[in-house]
Scaffold this motif. Structure first.
Motif, short mmCIF file in Angstrom:
data_model
loop_
_atom_site.label_atom_id
_atom_site.label_comp_id
_atom_site.label_asym_id
_atom_site.label_seq_id
_atom_site.Cartn_x
_atom_site.Cartn_y
_atom_site.Cartn_z
N VAL A 45 0.87 -1.16 0.00
CA VAL A 45 0.00 0.00 0.00
C VAL A 45 0.91 1.22 0.00
N TRP A 47 2.07 4.90 0.51
CA TRP A 47 1.66 5.91 1.47
C TRP A 47 1.81 7.30 0.87
N GLY A 367 14.63 6.83 9.41
CA GLY A 367 13.45 6.35 10.14
C GLY A 367 12.57 5.45 9.30
N SER A 368 12.59 5.59 8.00
CA SER A 368 11.75 4.75 7.13
C SER A 368 12.49 3.50 6.64
N ASN A 372 9.67 0.42 2.31
CA ASN A 372 8.62 -0.55 2.04
C ASN A 372 7.97 -0.33 0.66
C1 LIG Z 1 5.77 2.34 4.83
O1 LIG Z 1 6.75 3.05 5.58
C2 LIG Z 1 6.33 4.33 5.99
C3 LIG Z 1 7.51 5.03 6.61
O2 LIG Z 1 8.10 4.25 7.61
C4 LIG Z 1 5.14 4.21 6.91
O3 LIG Z 1 4.70 5.50 7.31
C5 LIG Z 1 4.04 3.47 6.19
O4 LIG Z 1 2.96 3.24 7.07
C6 LIG Z 1 4.52 2.14 5.64
N1 LIG Z 1 3.49 1.55 4.82
C7 LIG Z 1 3.17 0.28 4.93
C8 LIG Z 1 2.09 -0.19 4.02
O5 LIG Z 1 3.69 -0.47 5.71
#
Ligand SMILES: *[C@@H]1O[C@H](CO)[C@@H](O)[C@H](O)[C@H]1NC(C)=O
Ligand SMILES: *[C@@H]1O[C@H](CO)[C@@H](O)[C@H](O)[C@H]1NC(C)=O
Ligand SMILES: *[C@@H]1O[C@H](CO)[C@@H](O)[C@H](O)[C@H]1NC(C)=O
Ligand SMILES: *[C@@H]1O[C@H](CO)[C@@H](O)[C@H](O)[C@H]1NC(C)=O
Ligand SMILES: *[C@@H]1O[C@H](CO)[C@@H](O)[C@H](O)[C@H]1NC(C)=O
Ligand SMILES: *[C@@H]1O[C@H](CO)[C@@H](O)[C@H](O)[C@H]1NC(C)=O
Length: 688
Positions: A45, A47, A367-368, A372
């Motif tokens: 998904v 974001w 932080g990310s 993903n």
């Molecule tokens: C993907 O990573 C971002 C940043 O860490 C986070 O805000 C978001 O919820 C994540 N999306 C999914 C589908 O895990």
């Protein structure tokens, strides 16, 4: 089933001029349902919310003579050559091209590999894709792939690797991501690899200011300034004799003065003061770089050039190159890294504003991590990674009867190997952290696989390794027992020189020659060692006799030169230098004393150690020829760590004054020598 459409060079030719086919292509690209249905496990998904009025993503193929694909998210526009996958141009904030478009197409933004077959010449190869694929295209994200496929017909011409270069542009994001999957298959020939990196060459009329850290920022000379300057004693070092900016006249420029330890190399780049725009290389993880956290590498330098170094022999030598045996399979993902662009609205101190903002962006990328949104099966998101946690203590009864916390210890996972092997390990991933003040550590986002746990503890000598092979499974959490490191120790400390921290930075760093300075480091005593030509100061300071260090009298921050170099005789011949450590023993106990000798670096050196007999042949101890780290010439304060525990029989010592002779016996050039980390003399073991 990631591929949507693939073009080879041949197919590309057929496409040119075939409008019907192109329309069909666009029709297929618009239909994403097949992609999603076929890749349920990879579906992510995406974001980020659609901001009102924000332009959605656009891909345009130019099938004219330019043969390029343009990505546009309304913030940045990036052109890539097809099918090679070089970055041809970046447009941002009214600057039509961030990159230097005077350069040839393949010389603006590219990946390269330096490699050789055994006995063959070293080959510099820009990585050129042969197939171009649009992996994803939807309203939130575009991912492109440029792949190079190796086969035996390419032997000797192209490195025996399949390489899939990926670029991702996301909606609302001011920059783009870049990563690559490198792979070798069984049966492929032997090959050695010295370097893998990404290079960006920016417009020199705009990008004049470089920033590497809060302190390390400056107006830079240009490539022209360097060409017209005077080359100095080691390649890359140039004296700026007639720079366009007169304020830079008389300074030394050398890209190696801007090297940084990989663990802290997370954001660096360039600023254009007018319009105020920044270009940054953000590296959110060190997992894919080679040889662990303390490995140093290049960052940005005059050009203006910004690098993302993944593999190199810098400050480590050929010990860290990747050597693949015939038939050895291998796969690794380098990156993603983030190319970030930012701008400031006012001309009021834009440097500060842009740098602070780049740091914030870096923290957000860190932080990310792990990202993903990548589409390659080979880059694993966090739910497919594992965690290792524990506590490390230190046992050294001569310092403390009780166990001590391994405060701020570097703790990491790397391929199973010998004690300390991680600093030469170059093929796998490494995952490192620093323990807290009580030695607790947690290593997150570890890729599945087999590892050893390694550590070193600031303030203590030697290397820790836990012998248990640790297997990481997706989502797995490994809790280690309380681990205890027993650093090398035979007896009580009689004296010590330096601090065990794997660098020579606590020793005496001389002032540079006033005519050979980089002004950036004048007000930065902590990094004075980055000045050019300091090795020459040894012969100035010790013109009459070599260094003598008297225990209890001398002070290592003043009396121990940062590098044991050769003595310059007449700029053609160099002489070995013998340093002396003088110390008094009230009495000599029968048994073995121990000299603990830790080196922070070595370059084509052979260190001989003698006790009370300057002419003993052979020497009581010799390291043999060690090191190709070039830290002296390249202004490092450390290279690889080496540790020696030297037995000293009591019959070579005497009551009263004793002398240890340290001779670095190799003396063909000024760049041979060692840097010490720490020395300690221990008495014979006490009865415990
Ligand atoms: C993907 O990573 C971002 C940043 O860490 C986070 O805000 C978001 O919820 C994540 N999306 C999914 C589908 O895990
Ligand atoms: C990208 O290519 C298009 C088509 O040739 C061109 O119009 C545009 O200026 C290029 N942009 C950059 C940033 O190079
Ligand atoms: C290595 O780690 C394992 C697992 O935590 C532990 O049981 C063992 O005691 C450790 N070995 C040493 C020598 O500390
Ligand atoms: C080496 O050459 C430089 C520059 O000509 C000179 O200043 C220096 O004194 C010479 N050093 C020695 C030891 O001869
Ligand atoms: C250094 O000084 C201390 C304290 O005066 C003394 O105990 C020690 O023996 C001296 N060590 C040497 C090697 O001179
Ligand atoms: C040892 O050498 C020091 C410095 O040269 C001197 O002051 C001291 O008297 C000597 N000690 C002995 C016992 O000879």
């Amino acid at each position: 089933m990631e591929k949507v459409i693939t073009w080879s060079r041949r197919q590309w030719g057929l496409l040119v001029g075939c409008l019907g086919a192109i329309l069909l292509v666009f029709f297929l690209l618009a239909d994403h349902s097949g992609y999603h249905e076929n890749t349920p496990s990879r579906r992510r998904v995406l974001w980020g919310r659609r901001v009102k009025g924000q332009k959605s993503l656009e891909v345009k193929l130019y099938t004219d003579i330019n043969q390029l694909v343009m990505l546009d998210n309304g913030i940045v526009q990036v052109n890539f050559s097809i099918p090679d996958g070089h970055v041809l141009g970046i447009s941002y904030n009214g600057i039509p091209d961030i990159l230097d478009d005077h350069n040839r197409r393949e010389d603006r933004g590219y990946w390269d590999v330096v490699w050789n077959e055994p006995g063959g010449p070293s080959i510099f190869e820009r990585i050129e894709g042969a197939y171009f694929t649009i992996i994803t295209q939807n309203e939130d994200q575009i991912e492109l792939s440029f792949t190079k496929i190796w086969d035996i017909s390419l032997r000797g011409k192209s490195v025996a690797l399949n390489i899939d270069k990926r670029y991702i542009l996301r909606r609302g994001i001011s920059g783009y991501y870049s990563y690559a999957v490198f792979e070798r298959l069984e049966g492929w020939p032997e090959v050695g690899i010295d370097q893998i990196r990404i290079v960006y060459k920016l417009r020199s009329d705009k990008f004049s200011y470089m920033a590497l850290s809060d302190e390390k920022q400056r107006i830079m000379p240009t490539m022209e300034d360097r060409i017209h300057g005077q080359p100095l004693a080691y390649p890359e070092a140039v004296l700026l004799t007639n720079p366009a900016n007169p304020l830079l006249r008389g300074e030394v420029d050398d890209k190696y003065q801007y090297s940084i330890e990989n663990e802290v190399n997370k954001v660096h780049g360039w600023i254009s003061p007018d319009p105020p725009v920044g270009f940054w290389i953000i590296t959110p993880s060190n997992e894919f770089r080679t040889a662990g956290p303390n490995k140093q590498d290049l960052t940005s330098h005059a050009g203006p050039i910004a690098l993302s170094m993944f593999v190199s022999t810098h400050y480590a030598g050929t010990d860290v190159r990747m050597n693949f045996e015939e038939g050895e399979p291998w796969k690794k993902v380098f990156g993603p890294i983030f190319v970030y662009l930012n701008s400031a609205s006012s001309q009021n101190n834009p440097q500060q504003v842009l740098w602070e903002n780049a740091k914030e962006q870096m923290l957000s990328e860190v932080g990310s991590w792990p990202y993903n949104f990548t589409e390659s099966e080979d880059f694993l998101p966090s739910d497919q990674r594992g965690t290792v946690a524990g506590q490390l203590l230190v046992s050294d009864r001569y310092i403390n009867e009780n166990l001590m916390w391994a405060q701020s210890a570097y703790v990491g996972l790397a391929a199973p190997g010998e004690v300390g092997s991680w600093q030469r390990e170059s093929k796998g991933y490494q995952f490192w952290t620093q323990a807290d003040e009580k030695g607790y550590f947690i290593i997150k986002n570890v890729l599945p696989g087999e590892y050893n746990l390694y550590a070193w503890v600031p303030g203590f000598i030697g290397d820790y390794k836990n012998d248990t092979t640790i297997t990481i499974n997706p989502g797995g959490e490994v809790q280690m027992d309380v681990l205890v490191y027993e650093p090398p120790r035979q007896g009580p400390t009689l004296w010590e020189i330096g601090i065990p921290d794997r660098t020579a930075e606590e020793f005496y760093i001389p002032d540079p020659y006033p005519t050979l300075m980089n002004r950036l480091y004048i007000n930065q005593p902590a990094e004075k060692f980055r000045q050019y030509g300091l090795w020459e100061r040894y012969a100035d300071l010790y013109s009459e006799q070599d260094l003598v260090y008297t225990i209890n009298v001398s002070d290592y921050s003043k009396d121990w030169f940062y590098a044991h170099v050769t003595r310059n005789i007449n700029n053609r011949t160099y002489e070995a230098a013998t340093w002396k450590i003088v110390f008094e023993l009230e009495s000599v106990n029968i048994g073995y004393y121990t000299l603990q000798l830790a080196l922070a670096s070595a370059n084509e050196a052979d260190l001989e150690v003698r006790f009370n007999d300057a002419s003993a042949q052979p020497a009581h101890f010799s390291t043999g020829i060690i090191g190709k780290e070039n830290a002296i010439a390249r202004h490092g304060i450390h290279g690889l760590y080496r540790f020696y525990s030297i037995d000293v029989a009591s019959n070579v010592l005497q009551e009263g004054n004793n002398t240890i002779y340290l001779t670095q016996s190799r003396s063909r050039s000024p760049f041979q020598g060692v840097m010490y980390d720490y020395l300690r003399l221990e008495g014979p073991p006490e009865g415990y």
